[in-house]
Design an enzyme around this catalytic site. Structure first.
Site, short mmCIF file in Angstrom:
data_model
loop_
_atom_site.label_atom_id
_atom_site.label_comp_id
_atom_site.label_asym_id
_atom_site.label_seq_id
_atom_site.Cartn_x
_atom_site.Cartn_y
_atom_site.Cartn_z
N GLY A 85 0.87 -1.21 -0.06
CA GLY A 85 -0.16 -0.04 -0.08
C GLY A 85 0.91 1.44 0.23
O GLY A 85 1.70 1.32 0.69
N GLY A 163 -6.75 -8.56 -7.13
CA GLY A 163 -5.19 -8.48 -7.40
C GLY A 163 -4.80 -9.59 -6.97
O GLY A 163 -5.15 -10.51 -6.50
N ILE A 165 -3.74 -10.27 -3.72
CA ILE A 165 -4.16 -10.76 -2.53
C ILE A 165 -5.32 -11.57 -2.74
O ILE A 165 -5.77 -12.61 -2.25
CB ILE A 165 -4.36 -9.62 -1.54
CG1 ILE A 165 -2.86 -8.96 -1.03
CG2 ILE A 165 -5.05 -10.21 -0.25
CD1 ILE A 165 -2.84 -7.76 -0.41
N ARG A 186 -12.81 -2.34 -11.31
CA ARG A 186 -13.11 -1.56 -12.29
C ARG A 186 -13.19 -2.23 -13.59
O ARG A 186 -14.31 -2.21 -14.24
CB ARG A 186 -11.94 -0.39 -12.49
CG ARG A 186 -12.84 0.83 -12.36
CD ARG A 186 -11.83 2.06 -12.52
NE ARG A 186 -10.63 1.87 -11.56
CZ ARG A 186 -9.64 2.27 -11.46
NH1 ARG A 186 -9.35 3.32 -12.79
NH2 ARG A 186 -8.57 2.08 -10.85
N ARG A 189 -10.95 -8.98 -14.78
CA ARG A 189 -9.45 -9.49 -14.80
C ARG A 189 -9.50 -10.84 -15.76
O ARG A 189 -10.44 -11.55 -15.85
CB ARG A 189 -9.32 -10.05 -13.40
CG ARG A 189 -9.07 -9.14 -12.30
CD ARG A 189 -7.80 -8.39 -12.58
NE ARG A 189 -8.05 -7.13 -11.77
CZ ARG A 189 -7.03 -6.37 -11.05
NH1 ARG A 189 -5.92 -6.95 -11.17
NH2 ARG A 189 -7.26 -5.33 -10.53
N ARG A 245 -7.41 -1.57 3.52
CA ARG A 245 -7.11 -0.33 4.41
C ARG A 245 -8.44 0.06 5.15
O ARG A 245 -9.36 0.15 4.59
CB ARG A 245 -6.57 1.00 3.46
CG ARG A 245 -5.03 0.59 3.04
CD ARG A 245 -4.11 0.92 4.14
NE ARG A 245 -2.72 0.64 3.82
CZ ARG A 245 -1.95 -0.30 3.76
NH1 ARG A 245 -2.44 -1.63 4.34
NH2 ARG A 245 -0.76 -0.28 3.12
N HIS A 293 -3.10 -4.76 12.29
CA HIS A 293 -2.40 -5.00 10.99
C HIS A 293 -1.27 -5.71 10.92
O HIS A 293 -0.16 -4.92 10.95
CB HIS A 293 -2.11 -3.26 10.76
CG HIS A 293 -1.90 -3.18 9.31
ND1 HIS A 293 -2.00 -1.87 8.88
CD2 HIS A 293 -1.47 -3.87 8.26
CE1 HIS A 293 -1.84 -1.93 7.34
NE2 HIS A 293 -1.59 -3.10 7.07
N GLY A 295 -1.05 -8.37 8.60
CA GLY A 295 -1.19 -9.38 7.36
C GLY A 295 0.21 -9.82 6.98
O GLY A 295 0.30 -10.97 6.38
O1 LIG Z 1 0.73 -2.37 2.34
C1 LIG Z 1 1.32 -3.29 3.18
O2 LIG Z 1 2.43 -3.91 2.42
C2 LIG Z 1 0.73 -4.15 4.22
O3 LIG Z 1 -0.46 -3.39 4.64
C3 LIG Z 1 1.42 -4.38 5.12
O4 LIG Z 1 1.83 -2.86 5.83
#
Ligand SMILES: O=C(O)[C@H](O)CO
Length: 327
Positions: A85, A163, A165, A186, A189, A245, A293, A295
């Site tokens: 991100g 995408g 993930i 949008r 894929r 997010r 957070h 992940g």
């Molecule tokens: O954006 C990212 O890579 C994940 O949220 C970990 O911060």
């Protein structure tokens, strides 16, 4: 080693916990690394160490903007974040200055996908409510209709964003006997057939999903997308999971939807603000699993992220395209 790499470049690394293989790689490639020592990184310290560096390894969620670029100076050649991100980056400013910017998508997908499935189960099966009942000595004996959850089996799994993930989650779910996988992006894929996934409108995503997983970046388009109107269209049995997010969700609307039974439960790895205060209303909701957070928080994934960020910088310093340019 190329002749370009033999020159000693100065790379500022903004965090002392960046995995060592990435620092060793930068040094092997002829870079001097200046590593900030504070946890969490202190902006004034970063700004003070920036003048004269050739590249910045940015391992922080602090604003990465013109102030940082100005502090580094005109010799700066490249910046890479150690994150997928980049919502905290002033990308237009990087574009305006034509400053190469890298990030680390792709390598985050497996760690985040594992965690997302964990949240689907934890929220769908009331892990938090169950724990609270034990803590409050309210474990009810001999009950059948108690803590009744939602199974992934036979469910429609919806993705907001499809995408790396989203696809990594869908790949894992291929053997979970799901009813259908749908996603909203949008544009469709090309590879969605690989996951037996079907492109749908946002409204269809809301109306059909039994589990709805947010796995998209925060952008002007996705900001606040899950608001009261959206929750109002979702199924009452919907398990809502967010690994994207926090800003994609109107959190007050989510709290209301959880409290009133508009949706079944939620599992959140991301929220607003981060860190979330211990007394935030979200923490008091039994049907909401909240985790901090995490992940990408595995040694494997963080090392891959760090190596990718370092490779982005080395490529740029050697005059090649970054492995993962952010624009
Ligand atoms: O954006 C990212 O890579 C994940 O949220 C970990 O911060």
């Amino acid at each position: 080693m190329t002749s370009a790499a033999r020159r000693l470049y100065k790379v500022l690394v903004t965090h002392p916990e960046v995995p060592i293989p990435a620092l060793e790689f930068l040094r092997q490639k002829g870079c001097e690394t200046i590593v900030c020592e504070n946890i969490p990184p202190v902006r004034s310290d970063i700004l003070q160490k920036l003048p004269g560096v050739d590249a910045i390894f940015w391992a922080s969620y602090q604003p990465l903007n013109g102030e940082v670029l100005d502090a580094a100076g005109s010799q700066l050649k490249a910046v890479s974040t150690m994150s997928s991100g980049i919502d905290y980056v002033d990308v237009p400013e990087f574009k305006r200055r034509q400053m190469p910017l890298g990030h680390t998508p792709g390598v985050v997908k497996n760690g985040v996908a594992d965690l997302a499935i964990g949240l689907m189960i934890a929220a769908g099966r009331f892990f938090h409510a169950g724990r609270q009942l034990i803590e409050n000595s309210k474990w009810e004996k001999e009950r059948i209709n108690w803590l009744m959850g939602q199974e992934i089996r036979d469910s429609v799994i919806g993705f907001m964003g499809f995408g790396g993930i989203g696809q990594a989650i869908a790949k894992r779910l291929q053997c979970w006997d799901v009813k259908k996988i749908i996603y909203h992006t949008r544009t469709r894929r090309d590879n969605d057939v690989d996951f037996a996934a079907q492109h749908v409108t946002f409204d269809e995503l809301l109306k059909e999903s039994d589990f709805l997983v947010v796995a998209c970046p925060l952008t002007a388009e996705t900001k606040g997308k899950f608001n009261a109107e959206a929750f109002g269209k979702m199924k009452k049995n919907c398990v809502f999971v967010n690994v994207g997010r926090g800003g994609i969700v109107d959190q007050d609307a989510l709290i209301e939807a959880l409290k009133t039974g508009q949706i079944f439960s939620a599992g959140l790895d991301v929220m607003t603000p981060e860190p979330l205060p211990a007394d935030d209303p979200l923490m008091k909701i039994p049907n909401c699993v909240v985790i901090p957070h995490m992940g990408t928080q595995t040694l494997k994934t963080t090392t891959e992220m760090a190596m990718l960020a370092a490779n982005n910088l080395i490529n740029a310093l050697e005059g090649k395209p970054m492995v993962c340019p952010a624009y």
